[in-house]
Write a protein that holds these residues in place. Sequence first.
Motif, short mmCIF file in Angstrom:
data_model
loop_
_atom_site.label_atom_id
_atom_site.label_comp_id
_atom_site.label_asym_id
_atom_site.label_seq_id
_atom_site.Cartn_x
_atom_site.Cartn_y
_atom_site.Cartn_z
N VAL A 99 1.22 -24.20 86.19
CA VAL A 99 1.72 -24.33 84.81
C VAL A 99 0.85 -23.62 83.77
N PRO A 100 -0.48 -23.79 83.79
CA PRO A 100 -1.27 -23.11 82.74
C PRO A 100 -1.35 -21.60 82.94
N GLU A 101 -0.87 -21.09 84.08
CA GLU A 101 -0.98 -19.65 84.36
C GLU A 101 0.23 -18.87 83.87
N GLY A 102 1.19 -19.58 83.28
CA GLY A 102 2.37 -18.87 82.77
C GLY A 102 3.58 -19.12 83.65
N GLN A 103 4.74 -19.01 83.02
CA GLN A 103 5.97 -19.43 83.70
C GLN A 103 6.89 -18.26 84.03
N LEU A 104 7.07 -17.31 83.14
CA LEU A 104 8.03 -16.22 83.36
C LEU A 104 7.39 -14.91 82.97
N PHE A 105 7.48 -13.92 83.83
CA PHE A 105 6.83 -12.64 83.55
C PHE A 105 7.83 -11.49 83.46
N ALA A 106 9.11 -11.76 83.72
CA ALA A 106 10.11 -10.68 83.80
C ALA A 106 9.58 -9.56 84.70
N GLY A 107 8.98 -9.99 85.79
CA GLY A 107 8.44 -9.06 86.77
C GLY A 107 8.14 -9.85 88.03
N GLN A 108 7.59 -9.19 89.02
CA GLN A 108 7.40 -9.83 90.33
C GLN A 108 6.04 -10.53 90.41
N THR A 109 5.94 -11.48 91.33
CA THR A 109 4.65 -12.10 91.63
C THR A 109 4.45 -12.05 93.14
N LEU A 110 3.20 -12.10 93.55
CA LEU A 110 2.94 -12.14 94.99
C LEU A 110 3.46 -13.44 95.59
N ALA A 111 3.50 -14.50 94.75
CA ALA A 111 3.96 -15.80 95.27
C ALA A 111 5.44 -15.72 95.69
N GLU A 112 6.24 -14.92 95.00
CA GLU A 112 7.64 -14.85 95.40
C GLU A 112 7.80 -14.01 96.66
N VAL A 113 6.90 -13.06 96.86
CA VAL A 113 6.94 -12.30 98.12
C VAL A 113 6.57 -13.22 99.28
N GLU A 114 5.55 -14.05 99.03
CA GLU A 114 5.16 -15.03 100.06
C GLU A 114 6.36 -15.93 100.40
N LEU A 115 7.09 -16.34 99.36
CA LEU A 115 8.25 -17.20 99.60
C LEU A 115 9.33 -16.46 100.39
N ALA A 116 9.56 -15.20 100.03
CA ALA A 116 10.54 -14.39 100.77
C ALA A 116 10.12 -14.26 102.23
N GLU A 117 8.82 -14.09 102.46
CA GLU A 117 8.34 -13.97 103.85
C GLU A 117 8.53 -15.28 104.62
N ARG A 118 8.39 -16.40 103.92
CA ARG A 118 8.68 -17.68 104.61
C ARG A 118 10.13 -17.69 105.07
N PHE A 119 11.03 -17.17 104.23
CA PHE A 119 12.45 -17.12 104.61
C PHE A 119 12.67 -16.18 105.81
N THR A 120 12.09 -14.98 105.73
CA THR A 120 12.40 -14.04 106.81
C THR A 120 11.84 -14.53 108.15
N SER A 121 10.78 -15.36 108.09
CA SER A 121 10.33 -15.88 109.39
C SER A 121 11.06 -17.16 109.80
N ALA A 122 11.63 -17.90 108.85
CA ALA A 122 12.26 -19.19 109.21
C ALA A 122 13.75 -19.09 109.49
#
Length: 452
Positions: A99-122
């Motif tokens: 929360v203190p690191e910001g909510q919306l960047f109108a750009g990508q984050t590494l955390a969403e890539v990590e989440l996408a990778e969880r999907f492609t492996s699951a």
Amino acid sequence: MRPVDAQPAPATSSVAIDGHTRYAASIAAFERASASLAGGVSSNFRAGGDPVPLFFDHASGSHVVDIDGNSYVDYVLGMGPGILGHAPPAVVRAVQAQVPEGQLFAGQTLAEVELAERFTSAIACAERVRFGSSGTEMVQLALRLARADTGREVIAKFEGHYHGWLDPVLASVAPPLDEAGPADAPVPHLPSRGQVASSVEQVLILPWNDAAALRRAFTGPLRDRIAALIMEPILCNTGVVPPSPGFLETARELTAAHGTLLIYDEVITGFRVAYGGAQSLTGVIPDLAVFAKAMGSGYPIAAIAGDARLMALTGQGVLHGGTYNTNASSVAAANATLATLAADDGAAYRRIEDMGSRLMDGLRRVAHDKGVDLLIQGLPAAFNTTFGTSSYVDYRSYIATDRDRQRRFLRALQDRGVRVTARGTWFLSAAHDETDIDASIRAAGDALVAIA
Ligand code: PMP
């Protein structure tokens, strides 16, 4: 807002119930809310409470507490998302850190890539993923991809299945029988005023679990005009009805043979019935699948997953947008949820299986002891209770069950500190324990006596 109790009060199993005393604060709040919130609620699906739509104060683990101070063992779990229970510590920590690191960047984050990778492996069908904020909008993208890919317009869906509230697919979810057409060839029914009739001209309604009707759809006049066949691979929005043996295989064969895409709506089943979703249980893999609910523990996040070629259409003219897509707190919640679900080789699922089975067995036992025809159908992670039938296989056989008795049973459970969805579906979480389950079974026994 009171602080969340460290130890929520256990469910009470024998209380003298005067609805007006027990729910006085909710009744007053509903009256107040109705002067500012349209209909007193923020979703039509929350409007049907008994005696009024209840108001809640806080929730923790397997328990939710209403503003009258009544504590419930919660099998609603926000309509399914709470797979780890309410406010699971790992998710709370991850969101608090973000929360203190910001909510919306109108750009990508590494955390969403990590989440996408969880999907492609699951997820078996997931070569590529896109994220959004609700199941409804991910279904919209699935239909758009299917229509773009095939150059066709017709979408086939099943009676009793729900795929969100938008016009192109909100048809025949719970149609009145006198407007639903023949059982083996249903006609589209629009549930909402203000829906454009023309939007369902391109929708073909099919009966669930009827392989012959499915074959007819793919031999009839529309056979080469169907862009996609969409389904809840385990029908959770109407009574929890698994596909009959061979039905998904038939759907897969027919769609492949006719150039139609198979779309699974795994908004409920995804990460709930198994880490790999219903597709991992059934072994029948769709072209596209949509996820929401359990992936984010209640934070607004959803996903569509599919093969790389189809998903690449998002870069070839198929538009998908959304200001809130991959907002940082939802991504943090989803990464923490999926990491927790995957930990210890899926220990959370073993616990859900154990607790859900214990509950299903216990409910069967009390019903049998009391000579009540209570039917428990579904999976330990999501099952349904109905009366007056020994089985149902589709929408029409489900609505022939004794729904008045079901409604009275659900209210009697609520009065005894057990909260179940208004359609009689019970969702389990990894936070439910033996004490919750045994209290719920006792409450159910008392409730069956009370409504006899
Ligand atoms: N599909 C299914 C199977 C659902 O159960 C739901 C919501 N209950 C949706 C789609 C729509 O999802 P949302 O409410 O997140 O828009």
